[in-house]
Design an enzyme around this catalytic site. Structure first.
Site, PDB file in Angstrom:
ATOM      1  N   LYS A  80       0.803  -1.219   0.000  1.00  0.00           N
ATOM      2  CA  LYS A  80       0.000   0.000   0.000  1.00  0.00           C
ATOM      3  C   LYS A  80       0.837   1.272   0.000  1.00  0.00           C
ATOM      4  CE  LYS A  80      -3.995  -2.012   0.188  1.00  0.00           C
ATOM      5  NZ  LYS A  80      -5.009  -1.781  -0.818  1.00  0.00           N
ATOM      6  N   SER A 102      -2.695 -12.781   4.500  1.00  0.00           N
ATOM      7  CA  SER A 102      -3.185 -12.748   3.115  1.00  0.00           C
ATOM      8  C   SER A 102      -2.188 -13.434   2.182  1.00  0.00           C
ATOM      9  CB  SER A 102      -3.471 -11.318   2.663  1.00  0.00           C
ATOM     10  OG  SER A 102      -2.295 -10.542   2.659  1.00  0.00           O
TER      11      SER A 102
END
Lengths: 352, 97
Positions: free
Chosen positions: A85, A307
């Site tokens: 991110k 994840s």
């Protein structure tokens, strides 16, 4: 060679004032070390955010996949604020700056944590204030990092009605903060779920990096459904290079515990998702995802977030003969999830 | 994000009994949903069982949100009124809320 990523459109590092009052001051200025990316010496931590000139590493998986499979993980935690991110946050803020949306305003964003951490770090460099709305159930470590970076955290409770999905609730809450008349335009919202700059970050950096790092030999790309910036941006870039490259999205179960991923049956599909770049969607439940995360720690010595476990589990289910050279994304590292992992390890010990 | 919460019980001392309708008051005028329920939910956390919260809103969405909040959190919705685009809710925390 490493070069600062001014290609991503950041303003150049602040230049030093040229007026020296004395010869000694001038000498001191001239002798000061200047940023030199070829020596990995930087003027600002933001110059470390990955770009094709300074890519995050690809590491081959050697033990957790069936024999004959070749897969490489792109380790996004090598970004300075710890996740993929960082790229998104940089592009979101630069886009807002270009469009004149930032001037004097505070920021508000809905995030499962990583975008918030990257935005909070970049905002801190500029002395800007950030409010994040975060779905309930995010790990305590992420909340603490956000608070350490000076962000105001609004944890969205499960009972925030009438919206029944916590991650959609966080988005609705951020929008209400940004658009409430009482706030008189005090807040600007990057809105990573709908902002094309999120896709552009991956189309211009992550995608080209993967193409370069595999010397154009990547055959299958695997990433999660989250904001869908990665899958859409990288998928689009790779398909333009070679339409036969297979793009596989990983989707968690309903009510999952995999921060950053989204089940698109229970959550709204983000506006930036372009399904035309998808070839397959693989469903990975919490159990196998966490089991694979633990194998990655123990067999590959990769300290990954949950994840990544889901993404590698999906890779392990591909047929090696069909998938060819696979690149999977490892969105972040494992440190921020210590409390999640501790809970699972404790539960297993009790069950034993 | 500052919340406009007023403690009313002390302030209402000496006033006619019927004006002392809540122990705390939350001004959510000009705030879009779901901010009013978010703020109310936090304000309720700070109440003791038996205490009441009065919330003033201007987003009509709150007419659906507050009954749902009361149901989900096990609160008593004492009243819900709308007049001239202003909605006023009174909620009482009965159990653990």
């Amino acid at each position: 060679m490493y070069i600062t990523n001014s290609a991503a459109g950041q303003p150049p590092a602040q230049t030093e004032p040229q007026q020296d009052r004395t010869a000694a001051e001038r000498r001191a200025r001239q002798e000061r070390l200047r940023p030199d990316a070829s020596r990995r010496r930087y003027g600002s931590v933001r110059d470390l955010i990955a770009s094709p000139q300074n890519p995050t590493p690809l590491v081959r998986l050697s033990r957790v996949l069936p024999s004959g499979a070749e897969a490489h993980l792109k380790l996004e935690w090598f970004n300075p604020f710890g996740s993929i991110k960082d790229r998104t946050a940089l592009y979101l803020l630069e886009g807002m700056r270009r469009r004149g949306e930032l001037g004097g305003r505070e920021l508000v964003e809905a995030t499962s944590g990583n975008t918030g951490i990257a935005l909070a770090a970049l905002a801190a460099l500029e002395g800007k204030k950030l409010t994040v709305t975060i779905p309930s159930g995010a790990p305590q470590e992420k909340l603490t990092l956000l608070r350490m970076l000076g962000a105001e955290v609004m944890a969205t409770p499960d009972d925030l009605c009438p919206v029944d999905n916590p991650s959609d609730g966080a988005i609705a809450l951020a929008r209400a903060v940004a658009e409430s008349p009482a706030h008189r335009g005090r807040y600007a919202m990057p809105n990573q779920y709908a902002n094309p700059d999120n896709v552009r970050a991956h189309y211009e950096t992550t995608g080209p990096e993967i193409w370069e790092q595999t010397e154009g030999r990547v055959r299958t790309f695997v990433a999660g459904f989250g904001t869908c910036g990665t899958i859409t941006g990288v998928g689009r870039f790779l398909k333009e290079r070679d339409p036969s490259i297979r793009v596989v999205a990983v989707e968690p179960q309903r009510g999952h515990h995999l921060p950053g991923l989204k089940n698109l049956q229970e959550a709204k599909a983000p506006a930036i998702l372009d399904r035309s770049v998808l070839d397959d969607v693989v469903r990975v439940d919490d159990g196998p995802a966490y089991a694979m995360a633990r194998r990655l720690f123990r067999e590959e010595a990769l300290i990954v977030g949950p994840s990544t476990g889901a993404i590698v589990e999906a890779i392990a289910r591909l047929e090696p003969a069909e998938s060819g050279l696979v690149v999977g994304i490892s969105p972040d590292g494992g440190h921020k999830y210590a409390s999640f992992y501790a809970e699972r390890l404790d539960a297993e010990e009790v069950a034993r | 994000m500052s919340e406009r919460i007023t403690q009313t019980r002390g302030a209402a001392a000496g006033a006619p009994a019927e004006t002392s309708v809540a122990d705390a008051e939350l001004d959510c005028r000009g705030l879009l949903c779901p901010l009013p329920v978010y703020q109310a939910s936090r304000a309720i956390d700070r109440l003791l069982p038996g205490q009441a919260l009065r919330v003033v809103c201007t987003d009509p969405g709150s007419l659906a949100d507050f009954p749902a909040l009361a149901r989900q959190r096990g609160l008593a919705l004492l009243s819900a009124e709308e007049r001239d685009g202003v909605q006023v809710f009174r909620l009482r925390k009965d159990g653990d809320g």
